[in-house]
Design an enzyme around this catalytic site. Structure first.
Site, short mmCIF file in Angstrom:
data_model
loop_
_atom_site.label_atom_id
_atom_site.label_comp_id
_atom_site.label_asym_id
_atom_site.label_seq_id
_atom_site.Cartn_x
_atom_site.Cartn_y
_atom_site.Cartn_z
N LYS A 161 0.69 -1.20 0.09
CA LYS A 161 0.07 0.02 0.08
C LYS A 161 0.86 1.23 -0.11
CE LYS A 161 -4.48 -1.17 1.92
NZ LYS A 161 -5.56 -0.77 3.23
N ASP A 213 -10.54 3.22 1.66
CA ASP A 213 -10.75 2.72 2.98
C ASP A 213 -11.60 3.89 3.88
OD1 ASP A 213 -9.51 0.15 2.72
OD2 ASP A 213 -7.40 1.01 3.20
#
Ligand code: ATR
Length: 277
Positions: A60, A96
């Site tokens: 990420k 997210d």
């Protein structure tokens, strides 16, 4: 999805069910990408027939410099979980945060605006949650973490966005009791090798006096923290709605179409059940 190891992700089942539901001729798969292949695999996403990808542990952060552009959320959170291929240019997003908010509002029927919040943890998931809650206009966000220095770093990084402060151990109980929303972003309570799913990240009896408890853990379905909170009459939510809505947001970034969230939720539940069997 770019991961390492690819493991038993439920995202392929969830996204392929959504493609099928909308009659989109596309396929989602989990790719095991060792760190030294990341750059080449990301370059391959520029091909014409690729919508993009999800990115997960451990990539990420590593994909950030490989993007042509970053969304504001990806920049502030410092992580990309969704790559969108826009005619050969790679845009890095982070769904997210919006996924967490949609889960809270649509599934939990809880509006965080002007609410007092305590967040446990200061890792990657905590950064997305902090960004989401400060953007949503919470009254204040207190951050507690086992390793204090990490909570302090997170607070420093996000303080330009709103009222966020570090909670030292001595003030934790009081802050929790006064909170409208408690969010667990730690891995405590997870069913995972080496972890005990029967423990709660909170000491017994230490819960908000009212309000909502959101636990980002979804395996097991009901964590010890959720059980304690329910016994105290609080509303609870596990991490599955966030997982589904971050996926729905990614789907919408890729296809430009509204994601069939219910279909994705049912597919995710089925995949989770299979993983357990
Ligand atoms: P993620 O990307 O899922 O957020 P992470 O970045 O590894 O994962 O963060 C894990 C979080 O869980 C951290 O806040 C971690 O606390 P430390 O910073 O002190 O490591 C927290 N955590 C993990 N195990 C814990 C435990 N046994 N007790 C308390 N906190 C724990």
């Amino acid at each position: 999805m770019l991961a390492h190891p690819a493991g038993h992700s439920i995202s392929p089942t969830m996204h392929n069910a959504a493609f099928e539901k909308l009659g989109i001729n596309a396929h989602y798969e989990a790719l095991d990408v060792p760190p030294d292949s990341l750059e080449a695999v990301v370059a391959g996403l520029r091909q014409k027939d690729v919508y993009g990808a999800n990115v997960t542990i451990p990539h990420k952060l590593a994909v950030l410099p490989l993007m042509d552009a970053l969304s504001e959320a990806a920049k502030q959170i410092g992580a990309v979980n969704t790559i969108v291929n826009e005619e050969g240019k790679l845009h890095g997003h982070n769904t997210d945060a919006t996924g967490f908010l949609r889960a809270l509002r649509d599934d939990g029927q809880f509006s965080p605006k002007s609410k007092r919040v305590v967040m446990l943890g200061a890792g990657g998931a905590a950064r997305a949650v902090a960004y989401a809650l400060l953007k949503a206009g919470v009254a204040d966000l207190g951050v507690y973490n086992r390793t204090e220095s990490k909570a302090e770093t997170l607070v420093n990084d996000f303080s330009p966005l709103g009222a966020i402060s570090h909670l030292p151990e001595e003030t934790l109980n009081q802050a929790i009791q006064a909170a409208d929303l408690l969010v667990n972003t730690t891995s405590v309570g997870m069913e995972k090798a080496g972890l005990d799913p029967k423990v709660s990240p909170l000491k017994e009896g230490n819960l908000p006096a009212r309000g909502f408890v959101s636990d980002l853990v979804y395996r097991p379905e009901t964590t010890q923290l959720m059980r304690d909170a329910m016994a105290a009459g609080l509303k609870v939510q596990n991490g599955l709605p966030m997982l589904v809505y971050q996926g729905a947001e990614s789907f919408e970034c890729w296809t430009g179409q509204s994601a069939p969230a219910k279909v994705m939720l049912n597919a995710a539940k089925t995949a989770l059940g299979r993983a357990r069997a």
